[in-house]
Design a protein around this motif. Sequence first.
Motif, PDB file in Angstrom:
ATOM      1  N   ALA A 261       0.819  -1.220   0.000  1.00 57.37           N
ATOM      2  CA  ALA A 261       0.000   0.000   0.000  1.00 57.37           C
ATOM      3  C   ALA A 261       0.849   1.264   0.000  1.00 57.37           C
ATOM      4  CB  ALA A 261      -0.937  -0.008   1.202  1.00 57.37           C
ATOM      5  N   ARG A 262       2.075   1.172   0.536  1.00 57.67           N
ATOM      6  CA  ARG A 262       2.946   2.355   0.527  1.00 57.67           C
ATOM      7  C   ARG A 262       3.349   2.770  -0.888  1.00 57.67           C
ATOM      8  NH1 ARG A 262       6.648  -0.197   5.329  1.00 57.67           N
ATOM      9  NH2 ARG A 262       5.056  -0.023   6.987  1.00 57.67           N
TER      10      ARG A 262
ATOM     11  N   ARG B 232      -7.804   2.904  -3.836  1.00 61.69           N
ATOM     12  CA  ARG B 232      -7.290   4.095  -3.153  1.00 61.69           C
ATOM     13  C   ARG B 232      -5.767   4.117  -3.264  1.00 61.69           C
ATOM     14  NH1 ARG B 232     -10.221   7.224   0.269  1.00 61.69           N
ATOM     15  NH2 ARG B 232     -12.385   6.606   0.652  1.00 61.69           N
ATOM     16  N   LEU B 233      -5.213   5.229  -3.712  1.00 54.52           N
ATOM     17  CA  LEU B 233      -3.767   5.351  -3.868  1.00 54.52           C
ATOM     18  C   LEU B 233      -3.101   6.024  -2.680  1.00 54.52           C
ATOM     19  CD1 LEU B 233      -3.575   6.334  -7.644  1.00 54.52           C
ATOM     20  CD2 LEU B 233      -3.410   4.062  -6.604  1.00 54.52           C
ATOM     21  N   SER B 234      -3.879   6.595  -1.779  1.00 60.06           N
ATOM     22  CA  SER B 234      -3.316   7.251  -0.595  1.00 60.06           C
ATOM     23  C   SER B 234      -4.292   7.092   0.557  1.00 60.06           C
ATOM     24  CB  SER B 234      -3.051   8.736  -0.866  1.00 60.06           C
ATOM     25  OG  SER B 234      -4.258   9.408  -1.214  1.00 60.06           O
ATOM     26  N   GLY B 235      -3.769   7.241   1.757  1.00 63.93           N
ATOM     27  CA  GLY B 235      -4.594   7.087   2.936  1.00 63.93           C
ATOM     28  C   GLY B 235      -3.796   6.478   4.071  1.00 63.93           C
ATOM     29  N   PRO B 236      -4.438   6.197   5.203  1.00 68.64           N
ATOM     30  CA  PRO B 236      -3.735   5.608   6.345  1.00 68.64           C
ATOM     31  C   PRO B 236      -3.253   4.188   6.030  1.00 68.64           C
ATOM     32  CG  PRO B 236      -6.108   5.612   6.708  1.00 68.64           C
ATOM     33  CD  PRO B 236      -5.874   6.417   5.473  1.00 68.64           C
TER      34      PRO B 236
ATOM     35  N   GLY C 259      -4.540   1.331  -0.848  1.00 67.97           N
ATOM     36  CA  GLY C 259      -4.516  -0.029  -1.351  1.00 67.97           C
ATOM     37  C   GLY C 259      -5.844  -0.740  -1.275  1.00 67.97           C
ATOM     38  N   HIS C 260      -6.802  -0.210  -0.520  1.00 72.46           N
ATOM     39  CA  HIS C 260      -8.119  -0.833  -0.471  1.00 72.46           C
ATOM     40  C   HIS C 260      -8.879  -0.523  -1.763  1.00 72.46           C
ATOM     41  CE1 HIS C 260      -8.516  -1.476   4.165  1.00 72.46           C
ATOM     42  NE2 HIS C 260      -7.391  -1.952   3.661  1.00 72.46           N
ATOM     43  N   TRP C 261      -9.634  -1.500  -2.231  1.00 74.99           N
ATOM     44  CA  TRP C 261     -10.353  -1.331  -3.496  1.00 74.99           C
ATOM     45  C   TRP C 261     -11.767  -1.873  -3.385  1.00 74.99           C
ATOM     46  CZ3 TRP C 261     -12.103  -5.867  -5.637  1.00 74.99           C
ATOM     47  CH2 TRP C 261     -11.450  -7.044  -5.231  1.00 74.99           C
ATOM     48  N   THR C 262     -12.629  -1.374  -4.266  1.00 73.83           N
ATOM     49  CA  THR C 262     -14.020  -1.819  -4.360  1.00 73.83           C
ATOM     50  C   THR C 262     -14.411  -1.887  -5.821  1.00 73.83           C
ATOM     51  OG1 THR C 262     -14.588  -0.785  -2.246  1.00 73.83           O
ATOM     52  CG2 THR C 262     -16.409  -1.324  -3.723  1.00 73.83           C
ATOM     53  N   ASP C 263     -15.150  -2.922  -6.192  1.00 74.33           N
ATOM     54  CA  ASP C 263     -15.702  -3.045  -7.544  1.00 74.33           C
ATOM     55  C   ASP C 263     -17.202  -2.752  -7.459  1.00 74.33           C
ATOM     56  OD1 ASP C 263     -16.754  -3.879 -10.006  1.00 74.33           O
ATOM     57  OD2 ASP C 263     -15.186  -5.364 -10.268  1.00 74.33           O
TER      58      ASP C 263
ATOM     59  N   ALA D   2     -19.432  -2.831  -9.677  1.00 75.84           N
ATOM     60  CA  ALA D   2     -20.298  -3.716 -10.459  1.00 75.84           C
ATOM     61  C   ALA D   2     -20.557  -5.041  -9.771  1.00 75.84           C
ATOM     62  CB  ALA D   2     -19.677  -3.959 -11.846  1.00 75.84           C
ATOM     63  N   SER D   3     -19.508  -5.623  -9.181  1.00 84.41           N
ATOM     64  CA  SER D   3     -19.651  -6.954  -8.580  1.00 84.41           C
ATOM     65  C   SER D   3     -19.776  -6.934  -7.064  1.00 84.41           C
ATOM     66  CB  SER D   3     -18.446  -7.818  -8.955  1.00 84.41           C
ATOM     67  OG  SER D   3     -17.257  -7.310  -8.349  1.00 84.41           O
ATOM     68  N   ALA D   4     -19.528  -5.764  -6.432  1.00 83.15           N
ATOM     69  CA  ALA D   4     -19.538  -5.618  -4.970  1.00 83.15           C
ATOM     70  C   ALA D   4     -18.345  -6.319  -4.316  1.00 83.15           C
ATOM     71  CB  ALA D   4     -20.849  -6.099  -4.362  1.00 83.15           C
ATOM     72  N   GLU D   5     -17.352  -6.741  -5.112  1.00 87.45           N
ATOM     73  CA  GLU D   5     -16.130  -7.300  -4.534  1.00 87.45           C
ATOM     74  C   GLU D   5     -15.298  -6.180  -3.920  1.00 87.45           C
ATOM     75  OE1 GLU D   5     -14.338 -10.876  -6.950  1.00 87.45           O
ATOM     76  OE2 GLU D   5     -15.038  -9.377  -8.380  1.00 87.45           O
ATOM     77  N   TYR D   6     -14.448  -6.534  -2.946  1.00 83.69           N
ATOM     78  CA  TYR D   6     -13.545  -5.561  -2.352  1.00 83.69           C
ATOM     79  C   TYR D   6     -12.355  -6.317  -1.756  1.00 83.69           C
ATOM     80  CZ  TYR D   6     -15.778  -7.096   1.981  1.00 83.69           C
ATOM     81  OH  TYR D   6     -16.265  -7.866   3.005  1.00 83.69           O
ATOM     82  N   GLY D   7     -11.306  -5.576  -1.416  1.00 86.77           N
ATOM     83  CA  GLY D   7     -10.134  -6.235  -0.837  1.00 86.77           C
ATOM     84  C   GLY D   7      -8.960  -5.289  -0.748  1.00 86.77           C
ATOM     85  N   ASP D   8      -7.753  -5.891  -0.635  1.00 89.73           N
ATOM     86  CA  ASP D   8      -6.535  -5.094  -0.581  1.00 89.73           C
ATOM     87  C   ASP D   8      -5.638  -5.492  -1.749  1.00 89.73           C
ATOM     88  OD1 ASP D   8      -5.381  -7.522   0.105  1.00 89.73           O
ATOM     89  OD2 ASP D   8      -5.256  -7.049   2.235  1.00 89.73           O
ATOM     90  N   LEU D   9      -4.387  -5.012  -1.740  1.00 93.72           N
ATOM     91  CA  LEU D   9      -3.516  -5.249  -2.882  1.00 93.72           C
ATOM     92  C   LEU D   9      -3.029  -6.686  -2.976  1.00 93.72           C
ATOM     93  CD1 LEU D   9      -1.518  -1.896  -2.860  1.00 93.72           C
ATOM     94  CD2 LEU D   9      -3.347  -2.592  -4.409  1.00 93.72           C
ATOM     95  N   LEU D  10      -3.059  -7.428  -1.886  1.00 97.77           N
ATOM     96  CA  LEU D  10      -2.760  -8.853  -1.982  1.00 97.77           C
ATOM     97  C   LEU D  10      -3.848  -9.567  -2.794  1.00 97.77           C
ATOM     98  CD1 LEU D  10      -1.472  -9.724   1.604  1.00 97.77           C
ATOM     99  CD2 LEU D  10      -0.148  -9.748  -0.518  1.00 97.77           C
TER     100      LEU D  10
END
Length: 350
Positions: free
Chosen positions: A13-14, A50-54, A62-66, A68-76
């Motif tokens: 995420a950094r 998200r490219l910036s944040g805590p 690094g947190h993301w949301t789709d 269309a599909s309601a999926e979400y997660g982190d960069l892993l």
Amino acid sequence: MPRDASELARRLARDAEAVCRHYLSNGRRQGRYWMVGDVRNTPGRSMFVRLSGPDSGPGAAGHWTDAASAEYGDLLDVIRKSCGFIDFRDVAEEARRFLSLPRAEPRRSPKPVRTPVPAGSPEAAQRLIAMSRPIRRTLVETYLCNRGIKTVHDAGALRFHPRCYYRPDEHCATETWPAMIAAVTDLSGAITGAHRTWLAPDGFGKAPVDTPRRAMGGLLGNAVRFGAADDVLAVGEGIETMLSLRCALPAMPMAAALSANHLAALLLPPTLRRLYIARDADAAGDTALAALTERAEAAGVTALALSPRTGDFNEDLRAFGLGALRAALRIQLAPQDVVRLMRRGTVRTG
């Protein structure tokens, strides 16, 4: 060296934008977000990272949301899904490689090994179905719509696999094509087999292979089922044939036996009182109709034939439209079933 998922995710995420540029290369930056079609790197704009944040918590980088599909997660999760990894060890190793970190020390405990199952067995069919996903917003919907099937009622028997193995014969290399996967079940609902229809990459028609349809597992007596049968059931050969009938008769439970021979041998529910047999207009279809009619009547079940105007009911649907198909079926149903089974049902496509 980071050993757990949370620390790896924080390090990724950094430098979230670099991660996105590498694994989600079909997207682009827009303000504080990276926009792309989905976590598998499809072009589009429904997923945002998200490219910036805590470092952690709500709004973390690094947190993301789709959307269309309601999926979400982190960069892993981005690495796992964009690279097609299943085992977290592979995800972690790829993350360490990207971050230029040392490889993790080998674990002392042995890696679990999935027990192999015979090719074409019911167990192999069950695994294929488990690896597939619902058909909503997939090439399966595109393919069926192109066959005139605009809605699918009780679509739980159908799945989508984006890269299903296809091998023309034992002397040829294995290919991968998108496929419609159909679960074959017995009267109790247990999965006994699977049917594969390999599709063209754009969903318009079948894949350009020699045998775009194949079945595996235990098929005899079983079927691909749409709706739960009680006293009335419609049966036929092909999946598209029965889905076409389902468009016109959404309240009638149906089953596709997948071939004329299997239709003749289909096992009937003990509660059944009336059986509609959707015949294909060919010699094999006539033979299956006669055999199944004889078996049904021997069991005390009234058997009624449903006959298409062309070769099968999918051809009828595409040639004449849904209204004409409903009108042609109305005069072939028993009077007590016209009102009961021709009402418009609730559309369910997932």
